[in-house]
Scaffold this active site. Sequence first.
Site, PDB file in Angstrom:
ATOM      1  N   HIS A  82       0.849  -1.188   0.000  1.00 43.49           N
ATOM      2  CA  HIS A  82       0.000   0.000   0.000  1.00 43.49           C
ATOM      3  C   HIS A  82       0.886   1.239   0.000  1.00 43.49           C
ATOM      4  O   HIS A  82       1.924   1.265   0.649  1.00 43.49           O
ATOM      5  CB  HIS A  82      -0.874  -0.001   1.262  1.00 43.49           C
ATOM      6  CG  HIS A  82      -1.865   1.113   1.309  1.00 43.49           C
ATOM      7  ND1 HIS A  82      -3.111   1.020   0.736  1.00 43.49           N
ATOM      8  CD2 HIS A  82      -1.796   2.351   1.841  1.00 43.49           C
ATOM      9  CE1 HIS A  82      -3.764   2.147   0.927  1.00 43.49           C
ATOM     10  NE2 HIS A  82      -2.985   2.976   1.589  1.00 43.49           N
ATOM     11  N   ASP A 161     -14.544   2.234   7.383  1.00 42.52           N
ATOM     12  CA  ASP A 161     -13.506   3.124   6.859  1.00 42.52           C
ATOM     13  C   ASP A 161     -14.054   3.975   5.721  1.00 42.52           C
ATOM     14  O   ASP A 161     -13.743   5.158   5.615  1.00 42.52           O
ATOM     15  CB  ASP A 161     -12.295   2.315   6.380  1.00 42.52           C
ATOM     16  CG  ASP A 161     -11.249   3.251   5.793  1.00 42.52           C
ATOM     17  OD1 ASP A 161     -10.739   4.095   6.543  1.00 42.52           O
ATOM     18  OD2 ASP A 161     -10.977   3.165   4.581  1.00 42.52           O
ATOM     19  N   ARG A 168     -13.938  12.410   6.744  1.00 38.83           N
ATOM     20  CA  ARG A 168     -12.644  13.056   7.009  1.00 38.83           C
ATOM     21  C   ARG A 168     -12.254  13.978   5.861  1.00 38.83           C
ATOM     22  O   ARG A 168     -11.696  15.050   6.067  1.00 38.83           O
ATOM     23  CB  ARG A 168     -11.560  11.986   7.211  1.00 38.83           C
ATOM     24  CG  ARG A 168     -11.646  11.311   8.569  1.00 38.83           C
ATOM     25  CD  ARG A 168     -10.724  10.116   8.635  1.00 38.83           C
ATOM     26  NE  ARG A 168      -9.347  10.457   8.345  1.00 38.83           N
ATOM     27  CZ  ARG A 168      -8.450   9.614   7.826  1.00 38.83           C
ATOM     28  NH1 ARG A 168      -8.800   8.363   7.545  1.00 38.83           N
ATOM     29  NH2 ARG A 168      -7.229   9.989   7.596  1.00 38.83           N
ATOM     30  N   SER A 183      -7.121   3.495   9.348  1.00 39.76           N
ATOM     31  CA  SER A 183      -7.774   3.348   8.052  1.00 39.76           C
ATOM     32  C   SER A 183      -7.003   2.363   7.160  1.00 39.76           C
ATOM     33  O   SER A 183      -7.569   1.423   6.605  1.00 39.76           O
ATOM     34  CB  SER A 183      -7.857   4.733   7.397  1.00 39.76           C
ATOM     35  OG  SER A 183      -8.112   4.649   6.034  1.00 39.76           O
ATOM     36  N   LYS A 187      -7.880  -2.028   6.552  1.00 36.09           N
ATOM     37  CA  LYS A 187      -8.175  -2.544   5.205  1.00 36.09           C
ATOM     38  C   LYS A 187      -7.164  -3.623   4.804  1.00 36.09           C
ATOM     39  O   LYS A 187      -7.509  -4.619   4.188  1.00 36.09           O
ATOM     40  CB  LYS A 187      -8.143  -1.407   4.184  1.00 36.09           C
ATOM     41  CG  LYS A 187      -9.403  -0.562   4.231  1.00 36.09           C
ATOM     42  CD  LYS A 187      -9.351   0.582   3.249  1.00 36.09           C
ATOM     43  CE  LYS A 187      -8.323   1.602   3.622  1.00 36.09           C
ATOM     44  NZ  LYS A 187      -8.416   2.886   2.994  1.00 36.09           N
TER      45      LYS A 187
END
Length: 410
Positions: A82, A161, A168, A183, A187
């Site tokens: 990620h 999320d 957000r 967050s 995930k």
Amino acid sequence: MNIVDIINKKRVKEELTKEELEMAFNGYLKGFVKDYQMSALLMAICINGMSEREIFDLVDIFIKSGDVLDLSSIPGVKVDKHSTGGIGDKITLIIGPIVAACGVIVPKMSGRGLGYTGGTIDKLESIHGFNVSLTEEEFINSLKTVGLAITGQTANLCPMDKAIYALRDVTGTTSSIPLIASSIMSKKIAGGADKILIDIKCGNGALMETREDAEALREIMEKIGEYYHKETICEISDMNTPLGSNIGNSLEVIEAMDVLQGKKGDLTDLAIKIATEMIKVSKDITIEEAKKEVIDAINSKKAFNKFIEFVKNQGGDINSLEISRNIEKIKATKEGEVKSINALNIGKLSCSLGAGRLNKEDKIDYSVGVVLNKLVGDKVNIGDTLFTLYKKPNERNLLNIDYTNYYEIK
Ligand code: URA
């Protein structure tokens, strides 16, 4: 305790219990806690932070808000990657095929971009026919056959999320380290991989602007990984300068393919570094052995062939990529050397051409973007093209570009 008491408790910097966090966050998902109340709580978290225990509890609440993907039917180690996001970051499109070509499974759920450039899913959608909405069965089958699959997040993976992230985005609460860590890690854990590699971008074009913040994010994400028995490695990489030379969706897919076919530069160096880490943790071999496998996969074209196989498997036609023919070259009016290229401003420029979205409803034009013709360290003569804009077909040269907002030449 009611939601107002919970908000007040965080406002005065007290630690919330798991029950209080559940009451607030689960209550929000169910609609009992209103947008304005959750916004206030998020802002209090942004300002006053969270303890490690609160963060672990929040990750747990996020994960349990939806399904956890079970990848145990797929033999072998599964490694996910990620990036916290940056301008010109097409690393996933490069490391996915490299790592899969080295025999390690890469299950990847990605997002669309909200910000100055498209996300991985947007980039893949620039390939005509590419299916970014695999069912769970298709995702698992692709991993078994190709070793690499990239799909948009399924509706029921961390729905909490999704809801909180959307709030957000519009309440100035994106840059909280506890919220970012919860967050991302929820995930990744729900996505079912055994190992996780996080590329934390740091600089003016990134969520983390300072090294100090990036280090703090690294520390808490590695701790969350440890808590969940998912080995997590964080790399911190520069995002003051755009990554590579192409910014924009089709343009980035093309550059990813160029790297897989041997193009050199900062993008290639970072891709090799990240892919090497992924192979090292997955195969439990030395960094030198892992790097050799990565270089061999690129040089032998196995990684490029894996990319083509992956695109075809998800229905994409790689010959369909469209690049706008309406171009505008921005030229230097003084000579010298490129000292810096401002990632944030290049990202904004690319977005203004139509390559990114600032509102969820905005439509991306896959064929537009920016190509950097001169990179940091390059010599420049008067009249040289610094960068090229790829614009929508009917867009005229109205942008009145002053290159000094983008390039520092001395
Ligand atoms: N990416 C995410 O998925 N979540 C964040 O909070 C920031 C970046």
